[in-house]
Design an enzyme around this catalytic site. Structure first.
Site, PDB file in Angstrom:
ATOM      1  N   HIS A  85       0.853  -1.185   0.000  1.00 38.30           N
ATOM      2  CA  HIS A  85       0.000   0.000   0.000  1.00 38.30           C
ATOM      3  C   HIS A  85       0.896   1.244   0.000  1.00 38.30           C
ATOM      4  O   HIS A  85       1.571   1.518   0.983  1.00 38.30           O
ATOM      5  CB  HIS A  85      -0.911  -0.006   1.237  1.00 38.30           C
ATOM      6  N   GLU A 107       1.265   3.819   2.854  1.00 41.34           N
ATOM      7  CA  GLU A 107       1.778   3.383   4.143  1.00 41.34           C
ATOM      8  C   GLU A 107       3.303   3.449   4.151  1.00 41.34           C
ATOM      9  O   GLU A 107       4.003   2.446   4.220  1.00 41.34           O
ATOM     10  CB  GLU A 107       1.260   1.972   4.454  1.00 41.34           C
ATOM     11  N   HIS A 153       2.939  -3.290   6.964  1.00 46.36           N
ATOM     12  CA  HIS A 153       1.908  -2.305   6.585  1.00 46.36           C
ATOM     13  C   HIS A 153       1.914  -1.138   7.557  1.00 46.36           C
ATOM     14  O   HIS A 153       2.595  -1.161   8.575  1.00 46.36           O
ATOM     15  CB  HIS A 153       0.516  -2.947   6.641  1.00 46.36           C
ATOM     16  N   GLU A 192       1.411  -4.239  11.354  1.00 41.65           N
ATOM     17  CA  GLU A 192       0.845  -2.906  11.150  1.00 41.65           C
ATOM     18  C   GLU A 192       1.547  -1.913  12.059  1.00 41.65           C
ATOM     19  O   GLU A 192       1.574  -2.086  13.270  1.00 41.65           O
ATOM     20  CB  GLU A 192      -0.652  -2.916  11.513  1.00 41.65           C
TER      21      GLU A 192
HETATM   22 ZN   LIG Z   1      -1.816  -1.767   4.321  1.00 40.91          ZN
END
Ligand SMILES: [Zn+2]
Length: 1110
Positions: free
Chosen positions: A807, A810, A904, A989
């Site tokens: 992504h 990010e 992420h 994350e």
């Molecule tokens: Zn992500």
């Protein structure tokens, strides 16, 4: 009766008294069924008698009363404990309400009914009602609604009787079905006869009437009735009348009641129209402005603001189309999917603005009884995977080995015998240099040279950035530049023609090299063919040494911002609406002017700004570009501002944000990079901005253009900034930028960290759609020697597979990855042990195209690549396709990685945490029954996060989740777990905001902490090695249990299912719903017809004059 010893415990004796009396009442009621009218008369008489003795104390009544009914009524009424609850609770739970209704019905059959009895009964019902969840339904089914209505109609002037009736009506009306039924019977009109202009008399009555009316108007049918009856202007003029006359603010609740009526009427489109036509905006705006200085009037200001926001006419974004400015022609458009949908939309579909509210479904009331159904079953738990076949991880047969054999070349370490060029890496180096040379060459062809701020001689001629200033690098590696506090040269203003000293970051940033960066940019392919380099990426970023605490939000910030927005409508002549930057005019995105406006630019890698509109002298609306081949996903931003005045506060509004909430409401600040600071020796991104908030605005798109999704409204992220340098060039970003060219530079510099003991190989996994190469790294230790034993140990090392940045928005994931890579290439004994323990396979950037082009979520295919892992297309999702193939190849040769982790960033949570996959924990969270075989699961998947929570200060175990969700079935984590059979398959994350636990609690996250996280991830792997290195599997399990707590302990507290957000709702939240901070504001997004009969809630509506909390 003896006083029981526990008499000090209030309530208990009276509860038992109530129970006893209720028994009597039930018996009487049974008799009443038999001898109805006669009995009712008897009761009536007794009650009348009772009322005459009402003033006496409860004790007295108790001793005098002879019948159960008297005692009950008296004990309930006299002690007025009703509000305190316990006795009423007992009374309600034993069916007291129903009996009272029956008595009411029976009594109403007397013509005329006894006024005193009616008064008494309604007073009681008004107090019992809020404590009985089924009160509304019982009233309707018993027929009591009509009794009350008729009584009111006949006694409009009788305030003594009218008051308790209204109190009961108020409770009735909170039931949506009742509200509709009452509306049909003319109760809305009736209420408008009762409410009136300022008057010191009967204010309690008026307050209750407004509460009841407000409740009735929640029904859309009733709201329409009020609009049709012309009551919107009436309510507005009543409000104005009270506002003007209630100068000592004694009747704030009446004023509030009027606003609540307006608020509910304006839930429907007709209501909003009527409000605008009645000049409601100006009336509420002016009155609110007058209320602002008085803090106790906040509830009025907040409710007014809420109404005005709803009624603010919806606008389109100031764009020709919401589709991304840049278009990329795909090799083929898949038949279904977001891109197909986007390109099959009829032309002009995004010219339409949907005037309905997001939360407003049909403007009709449902007449069905649904409020009693337990409706709270839906919610996030629906997303839990319950298909046991899908939960049982099994390697899918995948593809035939013949097809996968080509991936062998990415695993040379598994076959290399180190006989020929032992411990030499000339080969690998050469191949990398070749690639780079190739890239640079290609780049030169594609990139326009004119306009580039950087050239080979380091004299920066930047027409855009620092016109006329030449630059030279200071020092030669040993410069005195670099200490964060050492350089105080910020005041030196760099004038025209001055020499600009480019910071030498070589010592502090071993992986950074401005010249190399420019070389890398030349080989990077962007759809808009960017030719400029942003200074932050060129100079580099040295993490500041000071702490950057989460920003404390100032009370009333959001409100004042919203008022400024509303002023655009009230005072349209003050609005400039001057476009100063517009990517949709490709020839001149920067619009020249007389120096009265800021200059914007984002035509560089990862830049994302589509349009800038100067709305007031010091305020700009900014529109972000959509991801390419998409018409949404706006969140990431990165742009340049220049031409600012010092000492002036500028307000910036990013007006097309999409998420319904943001960490910008919870302490997160934007990032800013000042070129003046950089050349003064402080090249760094810093958290900045004041008055930051995030809220739903008045811009909208059509629901069709939004792909039928819920969100048609946009949100504004606003921040203010007072610049400290004249002639500065500043950059703002959502998070610390990390471009694809930066990655290439870092990877190239990593080579320099190589020692003879390190095995480092860089391959190109594949080319992206946009023509950028996707790097693949192999890092491990060289074998100790070329003896068979050593080669064998080398080849048998378990694999760790890491990836990041699928992504593009990010960017924090890249900083974590940088930390991991630097640690792995480090000289510490730990790093050496780690390399000896594992072979690392790393794809540091899964979505280079997205990163290059400033996308937030997608690749050039307009799709979220982390939803393509089940079935990646080699044409459209090459990086995913080939990464998955690598893993499939490994599975085939029985070398599936020990750990897979995809890095992420998380925009709505704090801390760093992991998502993993566990059958057991998924089954626990769902209601499916499974045989115990499914529940025998190695707890190993918890070991790594547990270790991380012990060693990494930013990591929070409490935020981890190991539940397999349906919506995530095509993510890397789930597919690698299910198809490749990797038990320890994770998403890690990292917060974009900051931490609320551990050493960094209360601080925003910076690159230092992110890089540290990446290093600590490595440390954790080393600890994991100690566990998994043990041969005896059972022993391993025991050890892991040691780390992660005993099995039973885990079983007793499996991770909770972690929902999207974990912030408590803000007093001044983002939506219309909870925006007002007084406690009776209820969410507007309740489904039509779903009304909660919530006792506490009604208590707050009571006519007591208690002040509302702030
Ligand atoms: Zn992500």
């Amino acid at each position: 009766m003896n006083k029981p010893k526990m008499a000090t415990e209030k309530g208990v004796p009276s509860n038992s008294r109530v129970l006893m009396l209720l028994g009597q009442l039930e018996r009487m009621n049974g008799e009443a069924m038999v001898r109805d009218v006669e009995m009712a008369r008897q009761v009536t008489t007794k009650i009348l008698h009772l009322i005459q003795t009402q003033e006496k104390s409860g004790k007295e009544v108790m001793s005098k009363s002879s019948s159960g009914m008297e005692v009950i009524l008296a004990s309930l009424e006299v002690s007025s404990l009703i509000r305190r609850g316990r006795r009423v609770g007992v009374f309600v739970s034993k069916g007291g309400t129903g009996i009272l209704f029956q008595i009411l019905i029976t009594a109403s059959k007397d013509l005329p009914p006894s006024e005193e009895l009616m008064l008494q009964l309604h007073s009681l019902l008004a107090k019992v009602g809020p404590k009985d969840r089924k009160f509304g339904v019982k009233a309707r089914l018993s027929g009591a609604l009509n009794v009350t209505i008729n009584l009111m109609k006949q006694n409009l002037q009788n305030t003594k009787l009218l008051l308790p009736c209204l109190q009961v009506l108020r409770v009735f009306s909170t039931n949506s079905v009742n509200a509709i039924s009452l509306g049909k019977n003319g109760v809305v009109e009736l209420m408008f006869k009762i409410v009136g202009p300022y008057c010191k008399k009967n204010t309690s009555l008026l307050k209750v009437a407004l509460d009841a009316l407000g409740a009735l108007l929640k029904s859309k049918t009733n709201a329409r009735r009020a609009v049709d009856g012309g009551h919107v202007p009436v309510l507005l003029s009543l409000y104005l009348d009270w506002h003007r006359n209630d100068t000592r603010h004694r009747h704030m609740l009446i004023r509030k009641g009027l606003l609540v009526c307006l608020r509910n009427i304006t839930n429907i489109k007709l209501g909003r129209k009527a409000f605008i036509e009645a000049d409601g905006m100006r009336i509420l705006y002016n009155s609110s402005t007058e209320c602002l200085p008085v803090r106790t009037l906040d509830p009025l200001v907040n409710t007014s603001s809420l109404i005005m926001r709803k009624c603010f006419p919806k606008n389109r974004l100031p764009l020709p189309t919401i589709k991304s400015t840049f278009h990329y022609q795909l090799p083929h458009v898949p038949a279904v999917g977001p891109v197909a949908q986007l390109y099959s939309q009829p032309p002009g579909v995004d010219d339409v603005v949907d005037e309905s509210d997001d939360n407003e479904e049909a403007e009709a009331d449902s007449d069905t009884e649904n409020e009693e159904d337990e409706k709270d079953h839906h919610s996030a738990n629906d997303d839990i995977e319950t298909d046991l076949n899908k939960l049982h991880p099994k390697k899918s047969p995948g593809r035939p080995f013949e097809e996968l054999r080509v991936y062998e070349r990415f695993f040379l370490e598994l076959s290399e015998d180190f006989q020929v060029s032992v411990f030499s890496h000339a080969l690998e180096c050469a191949s990398l240099e070749e690639d780079r040379a190739l890239n640079a060459e290609e780049g030169l062809k594609g990139v326009k040279q004119e306009g580039s701020p950087v050239n080979a001689t380091r004299h920066i001629q930047s027409p855009l950035l620092l016109g006329g200033i030449t630059t030279r690098r200071v020092g030669g590696g040993g410069s005195n530049w670099g200490s964060d506090c050492g350089s105080e040269g910020a005041e030196d203003e760099v004038g025209e023609g001055a020499v600009l000293e480019v910071p030498d970051t070589a010592l502090l940033l071993p992986l950074h090299d401005p010249d190399l960066y420019v070389e890398m940019v030349k080989g990077t392919h962007s759809v808009p063919q960017y030719a400029e380099v942003a200074y932050p990426d060129y100079f580099g970023h040295v993490a500041p040494t000071f702490r950057e605490p989460l920003l404390e939000r100032v009370y009333g910030v959001q409100r004042s911002k919203i008022f400024q927005d509303i002023e655009r409508l009230i005072h349209p002549n003050d609005i400039l609406d001057k476009v100063v930057y517009d990517l949709d005019i490709p020839s001149c995105p920067v619009i020249e002017d007389n120096g009265e406006s800021l200059k914007f630019n984002s035509q560089f890698e990862s830049g994302n700004l589509r349009k800038a509109v100067q709305v007031r002298k010091y305020e700009y609306d900014l529109v972000l570009n959509s991801d390419i081949n998409s018409n949404h996903y706006h969140q990431w931003f990165y742009f340049e501002v220049s031409g600012m005045r010092v000492g002036t506060t500028y307000r910036f509004n990013l007006i097309n944000c999409e998420k319904s909430n943001s960490q910008f409401n919870y302490g997160m600040q934007v990032l800013m990079y000042s070129v003046q600071e950089a050349i003064s020796g402080r090249p760094r991104w810093v958290r900045t901005g004041t008055d930051i908030c995030y809220y739903k605005n008045h811009f909208a798109r059509s629901s069709i253009a939004a792909g039928g999704q819920k969100g048609k409204s946009y949100y504004t992220m606003t921040f203010s900034k007072n610049f400290s340098h004249k002639d500065d060039v500043c950059y703002f970003a959502y998070h610390y930028p990390y471009t694809y060219s930066t990655l290439k530079m870092h990877l190239s510099k990593l080579e320099a960290l190589r020692t003879p003991q390190i095995y480092l190989r860089q391959d190109i996994l594949c080319e992206t759609l946009g023509g950028n190469s996707c790097p693949l790294l192999t890092i491990t230790a060289m074998p100790e020697s070329n003896s068979n034993d050593h080669i064998c140990q080398f080849r048998n090392r378990p694999l760790i597979f890491l990836s990041a940045r699928v992504h593009p928005g990010e960017t924090n994931a890249s900083w974590v990855m940088k930390g991991t890579l630097e640690f792995l290439m480090g000289t510490s004994p730990l790093a050496a042990s780690l390399r000896e323990a594992y072979i690392f396979k790393i794809v540091p950037m899964l979505n280079p195209d997205g990163v290059v082009n400033g996308n937030h979520r997608c690749s050039l295919s307009g799709e979220d690549l982390n939803r393509q892992w089940q079935n990646p297309s080699p044409e459209l999702h090459p990086t995913i396709y080939h990464t998955k193939s690598l893993l499939q190849y490994l599975a085939h040769i029985q070398k599936a990685p020990l750990v897979f982790c995809d890095y992420h960033g998380h925009s709505r949570k704090k801390n760093v945490f992991m998502y993993g996959c566990s059958v057991k924990e998924t089954v626990w969270q769902s209601n499916i029954s499974a045989t115990s075989s499914y529940l025998q699961e190695d707890l190993g998947y918890r070991a790594l996060p547990k270790i991380l929570s012990q060693i990494a200060p930013a990591f929070s175990m409490a935020s981890c989740s190991f539940v397999v969700e349906r919506s995530k079935e095509s993510t890397a984590r789930v597919v690698v777990w299910r198809e490749i059979g990797v038990q320890r398959s994770y998403t890690m994350e990292s917060t974009l905001c900051g931490c609320d636990q551990g050493k960094y609690k209360g601080l925003q996250i910076g690159t230092r902490e992110l890089e540290e996280m990446g290093a600590q991830f490595c440390m954790a792997l080393l600890r994991l090695k100690r566990l998994t290195g043990l041969r005896n599997h059972q022993h391993l399990l025991d050890l892991e249990s040691d780390i992660i707590g005993t099995q039973t302990k885990v079983a007793s507290c499996p991770t909770t299912y972690v929902m999207e957000e974990d912030e408590p709702s803000f007093l001044e939240a983002i939506d219309y719903s909870a925006e007002s901070n007084d406690e009776d504001a209820e969410p507007e997004n309740e489904h039509a017809g779903e009304v909660h009969e919530h006792p506490e809630h009604l208590d707050q509506l009571s006519d007591s004059d208690t002040n509302h909390r702030d």
